[in-house]
Design a protein around this motif. Structure first.
Motif, PDB file in Angstrom:
ATOM      1  N   GLU A 118       0.850  -1.186   0.173  1.00 61.04           N
ATOM      2  CA  GLU A 118       0.024   0.093   0.271  1.00 61.04           C
ATOM      3  C   GLU A 118       0.889   1.359   0.019  1.00 61.04           C
ATOM      4  OE1 GLU A 118      -3.606   2.002   2.804  1.00 61.04           O
ATOM      5  OE2 GLU A 118      -2.704   0.089   3.197  1.00 61.04           O
ATOM      6  N   ALA A 119       0.692   2.393  -0.928  1.00 60.03           N
ATOM      7  CA  ALA A 119       1.355   3.394  -1.041  1.00 60.03           C
ATOM      8  C   ALA A 119       1.040   4.068   0.276  1.00 60.03           C
ATOM      9  CB  ALA A 119       1.105   4.311  -2.274  1.00 60.03           C
ATOM     10  N   LEU A 120       1.901   4.975   0.530  1.00 60.45           N
ATOM     11  CA  LEU A 120       1.938   5.882   1.951  1.00 60.45           C
ATOM     12  C   LEU A 120       1.426   7.357   1.395  1.00 60.45           C
ATOM     13  CD1 LEU A 120       5.288   5.067   3.607  1.00 60.45           C
ATOM     14  CD2 LEU A 120       3.089   4.222   4.104  1.00 60.45           C
ATOM     15  N   SER A 121       0.577   7.970   2.215  1.00 63.66           N
ATOM     16  CA  SER A 121       0.027   9.513   2.053  1.00 63.66           C
ATOM     17  C   SER A 121       0.949  10.351   2.269  1.00 63.66           C
ATOM     18  CB  SER A 121      -1.232   9.704   2.667  1.00 63.66           C
ATOM     19  OG  SER A 121      -1.009   9.428   4.058  1.00 63.66           O
ATOM     20  N   LYS A 122       0.816  11.711   1.716  1.00 62.01           N
ATOM     21  CA  LYS A 122       1.819  12.800   2.080  1.00 62.01           C
ATOM     22  C   LYS A 122       1.738  13.113   3.411  1.00 62.01           C
ATOM     23  CE  LYS A 122       1.198  14.973  -2.629  1.00 62.01           C
ATOM     24  NZ  LYS A 122       0.709  16.119  -3.288  1.00 62.01           N
ATOM     25  N   GLU A 123       0.507  12.983   4.206  1.00 57.25           N
ATOM     26  CA  GLU A 123       0.551  13.457   5.491  1.00 57.25           C
ATOM     27  C   GLU A 123       1.274  12.660   6.489  1.00 57.25           C
ATOM     28  OE1 GLU A 123      -1.916  13.079   3.642  1.00 57.25           O
ATOM     29  OE2 GLU A 123      -2.870  15.225   3.785  1.00 57.25           O
ATOM     30  N   VAL A 124       1.160  11.332   6.102  1.00 56.44           N
ATOM     31  CA  VAL A 124       2.126  10.276   6.893  1.00 56.44           C
ATOM     32  C   VAL A 124       3.634  10.469   6.413  1.00 56.44           C
ATOM     33  CG1 VAL A 124       2.759   7.769   6.914  1.00 56.44           C
ATOM     34  CG2 VAL A 124       0.373   8.510   6.829  1.00 56.44           C
ATOM     35  N   LEU A 125       4.048  10.758   5.206  1.00 53.34           N
ATOM     36  CA  LEU A 125       5.449  11.072   4.962  1.00 53.34           C
ATOM     37  C   LEU A 125       5.982  12.295   5.789  1.00 53.34           C
ATOM     38  CD1 LEU A 125       5.515  10.258   1.067  1.00 53.34           C
ATOM     39  CD2 LEU A 125       6.398   9.116   3.053  1.00 53.34           C
ATOM     40  N   LYS A 126       5.025  13.284   5.789  1.00 52.41           N
ATOM     41  CA  LYS A 126       5.618  14.586   6.554  1.00 52.41           C
ATOM     42  C   LYS A 126       5.680  14.086   7.893  1.00 52.41           C
ATOM     43  CE  LYS A 126       4.087  19.333   7.197  1.00 52.41           C
ATOM     44  NZ  LYS A 126       3.258  20.377   6.880  1.00 52.41           N
TER      45      LYS A 126
END
Length: 666
Positions: free
Chosen positions: A513-521
């Motif tokens: 599953e791909a990670l969202s931008k919020e999770v990466l930040k």
């Protein structure tokens, strides 16, 4: 050796006839001049008085066998022959016939004065007794006719691990069975266990074979074991050959031609032994499965191996035969002090279960060999070679089998050097590399090979290696069902392959599953916080904002990179600082050079003073004065030059100081 001389009868009365009464000397005997050769008396004589004929010289006699008791002899008749002793029987370099010492050598040539024709040692336990080739053939022919008349063959028997098993490790009294014998040798106490059915085997074979013992055990040991097996000497008598009599320490074949000098005897020889290498893989050998009763003990009399990788575990005692029980009794009478000082002995070996029946199978094979030999002899009146009969019987065991091997021969090795391959060929089987339609059995070391899977599919029997060993030990093709690998089925290989394929698969990237931008930040912020905490803790530990390692790294960076990171104003300040440092270096170097010049000037002044003193002293010498004046310059001129140089240096120093002040003020 001189030719034989005829013995002529010289009658007391040349015209009378005499009655021959018989020889008093056997053929081949050594006689002296006064030895009585035969007796006779006159035919016309009334009295029974006899006369004696003497040869008149020494030598070996050969009587005229045409003369019988009561024959009439006349003057001049030939009664025999006499010749020099040929020394055909020699015992320890002494002729057994005439008693001459054959070790005496000629002082000029250095060779023995008397030559002997005796070179054959054909007595088992007396190797020092040798006879000539002719005499050996004569004795061999007599033995051959005797054995053939009794309808027997010749059987050579090994001892260790064939009929018995011996150990030198102590066995507790409670474990001593009736057929375990203990005795003393030169190096300690030994225990010998008889193989099951041993005495019955010897009793049966004694009716079919003339048995000889050929052992690598030493003389005392071999005779001791023979006494246990054959106390009445009805099986082996004195036909015992030990290591002390063998010509080789590795092979037993070197003495065969001496023990059995004629070819007919050697055609009747059968051998039983647990080792085939000591007989150089002779066709007349019936290899016996090694008998091991005492655990962790092999053949204690095994010969030294040709490749060096086999060792004799314990050497047997070297007691001579004539010492017997007297020395054994002396060894038992040790004092208590000697027993206390003796080193600790190894623990008693564990005893194996004794369910061996190999001798019954070997007895059956030997009986069949004897039957086939004499059946052919009585039918054709021709002597066949017993080794050919054994080879034929051996090949009949597996002649109908086409064998494939799996996991038994290492990759890259010659299969003909494998003992498994050799056993298959020796017992008549055909060995194939791959499974074919003609393959009758697969011998597999483990039930997990590709050949096993293919054999299951083709419904070919799959057996363990024990099946082959049992067939070759019993000399019969035993049923395969008793030696098959248990639980083999094709479904096992399918399940194993499915598990292997599942274990080798890699996870699919598209399934992650791909990670969202919020999770990466959020992850980046957590990393920054961790790094910040680490830098603060590092500063607290070192007590400064910049560690020594950081300073070294910064200094090692190129100057151009550091300039790129700084603003323009700081670059100008740095250039001014560089100029100031350069001027200071020049000033310091100028001061250093002034000090060096001062030293040089002082040195020059001192040298000129010494020269001036030397010049004034040399003026008194008329020869050296003129030449010295030409070489020495004027001292006043040198002083003026030095003062000018000093003034020039001072001017340069003033200029540098002024320039430095302008730079600092500007």
């Amino acid at each position: 050796m001189a030719e034989a001389k005829k013995l002529i009868f010289n009658a007391p009365d040349p015209d009378a006839e005499y009655k021959f009464l018989g020889f008093r000397t056997a053929e081949g005997s050594f006689v002296e001049p006064e030895t009585v050769f035969f007796e006779y008396r006159s035919v016309a004589a009334v009295s029974m008085e006899t006369s004696k004929f003497r040869p008149g010289c020494s030598g070996v006699v050969k009587p005229n066998r045409k003369l019988k008791r009561g024959s009439v002899i006349k003057n001049g008749d030939e009664v025999g022959e006499i010749s020099d002793c040929p020394h055909q029987i020699v015992m320890k370099d002494l002729c057994a016939t005439c008693g001459k010492d054959l070790r005496i050598v000629d002082e000029v040539t250095g060779k023995p004065k008397e030559r002997s024709s005796a070179h054959v040692s054909m007595v088992h336990h007396v190797p020092e007794l040798v006879v000539s080739k002719d005499l050996a053939n004569k004795f061999g022919q007599e033995d051959y006719e005797k054995v053939l008349k009794a309808k027997k063959l010749i059987l050579l028997v090994d001892l260790d691990q064939t009929l018995i098993h011996t150990t030198n490790r102590p066995v507790p009294e409670k474990e001593l069975l009736p057929d375990i014998y203990q005795y003393l040798c030169a190096d300690g106490r030994y225990y010998t266990k008889l193989r099951p059915h041993c005495r019955e085997f010897l009793e049966r074979m004694n009716q079919l074979y003339e048995m000889h013992i050929i052992s690598f055990g030493q003389r005392y040991y071999a005779h001791k074991i023979t006494k246990i097996l054959d106390e009445d000497q009805k099986y082996f008598a004195q036909r015992i050959m030990s290591r002390d009599e063998l010509n080789s320490v590795r092979h037993k074949t070197n003495n065969i031609s001496a023990l059995f000098p004629i070819l007919e005897q050697r055609k009747m020889i059968v051998i039983i032994d647990d080792r085939d290498d000591v007989w150089q893989y002779c066709e007349a050998l019936i290899r016996v499965k090694p008998y091991k009763y005492f655990a962790e003990v092999d053949d204690i009399n095994a010969p030294t191996s040709l490749k060096g990788n086999e060792k004799t575990e314990v050497a047997e005692g070297e007691d001579p035969v004539n010492k017997g029980e007297e020395e054994a009794g002396d060894k038992e009478e040790k004092t208590e002090k000697e027993k206390e000082e003796a080193p600790p002995i190894a623990s008693s070996p564990a005893l194996n279960q004794d369910n061996d029946d190999v001798l019954e199978d070997i007895g059956r094979v030997l009986t069949e060999v004897h039957r086939a030999f004499f059946e052919h002899y009585e039918k054709n009146k021709e002597l066949s070679d017993v080794s050919g009969i054994i080879s034929y019987m051996r090949k009949k065991v597996l002649q109908n089998e086409v064998i494939a091997l799996s996991g038994l021969i290492p990759m890259g090795t010659d299969k003909t050097r494998s003992i498994v391959y050799r056993l298959c060929i020796q017992f008549g089987a055909t060995v194939t590399d791959d499974l074919t339609d003609e393959t009758t059995v697969l011998i597999a070391a483990r039930p997990s090979t590709e050949k096993v899977r293919l054999a299951i599919r083709k419904k070919i029997p799959i057996v363990t290696l024990e099946w082959l060993y049992t067939c070759t030990a019993k000399w019969i093709c035993v049923p395969k069902r008793d030696y098959q690998h248990v639980g083999l089925h094709l479904s096992q290989f399918k399940e194993k392959r499915r598990q292997e394929e599942a274990g080798n698969q890699s996870p699919r990237l598209c399934g992650i599953e791909a990670l969202s931008k919020e999770v990466l930040k959020t992850m980046e912020e957590e990393v920054d916080e961790e790094l910040g905490d680490l830098s603060e803790s590092s500063d607290e530990e070192h007590g400064s904002d910049t560690s020594a390692e950081d300073v070294e790294i910064l200094e090692s960076r190129p100057k151009v990179e550091r300039q790129k990171e700084k603003p323009a104003s700081s670059l100008e300040e740095e250039e001014d600082e560089d100029n100031r440092s350069k001027l200071l270096k020049r000033l310091n170097s100028q001061e250093d050079s002034d000090e060096e010049d001062e030293v040089m000037r002082n040195g020059d002044i001192e040298s000129r003073t010494r020269k001036r003193t030397f010049e004034s002293a040399g003026m008194d010498d008329e020869d050296e004065g003129p030449s010295f004046k030409r070489m020495s310059p004027d001292v006043g001129e040198l002083d003026d030059d030095l003062e000018a140089e000093m003034q020039e240096y001072e001017d340069d120093s003033d200029e540098l100081e002024a320039e430095l002040e302008n730079q600092l003020n500007g």
